[in-house]
Design a protein around this motif. Structure first.
Motif, PDB file in Angstrom:
ATOM      1  N   ARG A 174      56.071  52.956  61.455  1.00 17.46           N
ATOM      2  CA  ARG A 174      57.029  51.855  61.296  1.00 17.46           C
ATOM      3  C   ARG A 174      57.367  51.198  62.633  1.00 17.46           C
ATOM      4  O   ARG A 174      57.955  50.117  62.663  1.00 17.46           O
ATOM      5  CB  ARG A 174      58.301  52.368  60.606  1.00 17.46           C
ATOM      6  CG  ARG A 174      58.047  52.856  59.198  1.00 17.46           C
ATOM      7  CD  ARG A 174      59.314  53.073  58.419  1.00 17.46           C
ATOM      8  NE  ARG A 174      59.043  53.586  57.082  1.00 17.46           N
ATOM      9  CZ  ARG A 174      58.659  52.859  56.044  1.00 17.46           C
ATOM     10  NH1 ARG A 174      58.493  51.555  56.194  1.00 17.46           N
ATOM     11  NH2 ARG A 174      58.443  53.403  54.863  1.00 17.46           N
TER      12      ARG A 174
ATOM     13  N   ASP B 206      52.056  48.567  65.584  1.00 14.12           N
ATOM     14  CA  ASP B 206      51.402  47.306  65.230  1.00 14.12           C
ATOM     15  C   ASP B 206      50.038  47.554  64.587  1.00 14.12           C
ATOM     16  O   ASP B 206      49.390  46.624  64.118  1.00 14.12           O
ATOM     17  CB  ASP B 206      51.214  46.436  66.478  1.00 14.12           C
ATOM     18  CG  ASP B 206      52.517  46.180  67.208  1.00 14.12           C
ATOM     19  OD1 ASP B 206      53.481  45.733  66.551  1.00 14.12           O
ATOM     20  OD2 ASP B 206      52.588  46.430  68.425  1.00 14.12           O
TER      21      ASP B 206
ATOM     22  N   PRO C 176      53.973  47.449  59.691  1.00 11.00           N
ATOM     23  CA  PRO C 176      54.253  46.049  59.326  1.00 11.00           C
ATOM     24  C   PRO C 176      53.026  45.159  59.516  1.00 11.00           C
ATOM     25  O   PRO C 176      52.269  45.335  60.466  1.00 11.00           O
ATOM     26  CB  PRO C 176      55.378  45.649  60.284  1.00 11.00           C
ATOM     27  CG  PRO C 176      55.977  46.932  60.757  1.00 11.00           C
ATOM     28  CD  PRO C 176      54.855  47.925  60.781  1.00 11.00           C
TER      29      PRO C 176
ATOM     30  N   ARG D  37      48.383  44.005  60.620  1.00 10.04           N
ATOM     31  CA  ARG D  37      48.106  45.313  61.189  1.00 10.04           C
ATOM     32  C   ARG D  37      46.723  45.375  61.809  1.00 10.04           C
ATOM     33  O   ARG D  37      45.773  44.789  61.283  1.00 10.04           O
ATOM     34  CB  ARG D  37      48.229  46.388  60.109  1.00 10.04           C
ATOM     35  CG  ARG D  37      49.622  46.519  59.546  1.00 10.04           C
ATOM     36  CD  ARG D  37      49.638  47.185  58.184  1.00 10.04           C
ATOM     37  NE  ARG D  37      49.168  46.280  57.143  1.00 10.04           N
ATOM     38  CZ  ARG D  37      49.435  46.428  55.852  1.00 10.04           C
ATOM     39  NH1 ARG D  37      50.165  47.441  55.445  1.00 10.04           N
ATOM     40  NH2 ARG D  37      48.984  45.561  54.963  1.00 10.04           N
TER      41      ARG D  37
END
Length: 254
Positions: free
Chosen positions: A168, A171, A195, A198
């Motif tokens: 979380r 990247d 998120p 990706r």
């Protein structure tokens, strides 16, 4: 005061330990990196080399070497040194799978295909890229080399490229290992927790192709087959400089 002087003396004696230029750092001549294959290779030599390759990395028709499968064992070069030779060029990461195939008539270096880089990758992550590493059945060799990329010598963190504990906070993910059946669901869960957009990076022959485990019923490589990686970093294990330069090329750094 005495303790401070001792600390300063230690720092002075050690000198600068970091690699100043990660782009051009020389490595041992014995390091096995990008291979070179003679254009004059014969059918007999191709048959001999492909039969000896333990991971079927050598094409039985052309004699080309697939670095996504190659374990850099050097058997082909020892067997037919006039045809196969491994240079110490460690900049062998690519963002297209097909670019990992080295053909007999190929003389150029391996580099990122700029047209294939997703625009979001450089726009969002060029100054800061946080990665979650997932060992999907790895043997800890690539994992150790990735850890070394952040040590005092290589210090990839100077470019904002770092590993984080939680997906979380990441990247993208860096996958090592051939993706065993008992890690396939965990890998998907980890990826889903990152998120969007990706980044996916495969490190090592095991992650890229399954390596020596290719074809094993213990593997479940559906994640690799259904997602498009942004970067392939070959090696068995991959050298920290191969990983670092591959990521820098992907991000357009330096």
């Amino acid at each position: 005061m005495v303790n401070m002087l001792k600390e300063l003396k230690i720092l002075s004696d050690h000198g600068k330990q970091y690699v100043k230029d990660l782009r051009n750092q020389p490595v041992s001549e014995r390091f096995r990196g990008r291979p070179v294959i003679s254009a004059g290779i014969t059918a007999g030599q191709i048959e001999k080399a492909s039969a000896a390759c333990p991971v079927n990395a050598i094409d039985r028709t052309t004699g080309a070497i697939d670095l996504g499968r190659c374990t850099f064992c050097n058997e082909c070069a020892l067997m037919i040194p006039e045809v196969y030779r491994f240079t110490n060029d460690y900049r062998i990461a690519a963002n297209r799978r097909e670019d990992l195939v080295i053909r007999p008539w190929q003389t150029g270096n391996i580099r990122i295909d700029e047209a294939s880089v997703r625009k979001d990758v450089r726009r969002l992550f060029r100054r800061s890229l946080k990665l979650r590493q997932v060992s999907a059945g790895g043997d800890n060799s690539c994992e150790m080399e990735l850890a070394a990329s952040g040590n005092v010598n290589f210090d990839v963190g100077r470019y904002g490229i770092e590993f984080v504990a939680s997906p979380r906070h990441a990247d993208g993910i860096v996958i090592t290992g051939p993706v065993t059946e008992n890690m396939s669901e965990a890998l998907e869960i980890c990826y889903d927790a990152v998120p969007a957009p990706r980044v996916i990076i495969l490190v090592g022959a095991d992650a890229i192709s399954g390596g020596i485990f290719d074809g094993s019923p213990a593997l479940d490589r559906r994640f690799i087959e259904t997602h498009t990686p942004d970067l392939y970093v070959p090696g068995n294990p991959a050298h920290p400089l191969t990983f670092i330069n591959g990521v820098m090329d992907l991000l357009g750094i330096g």
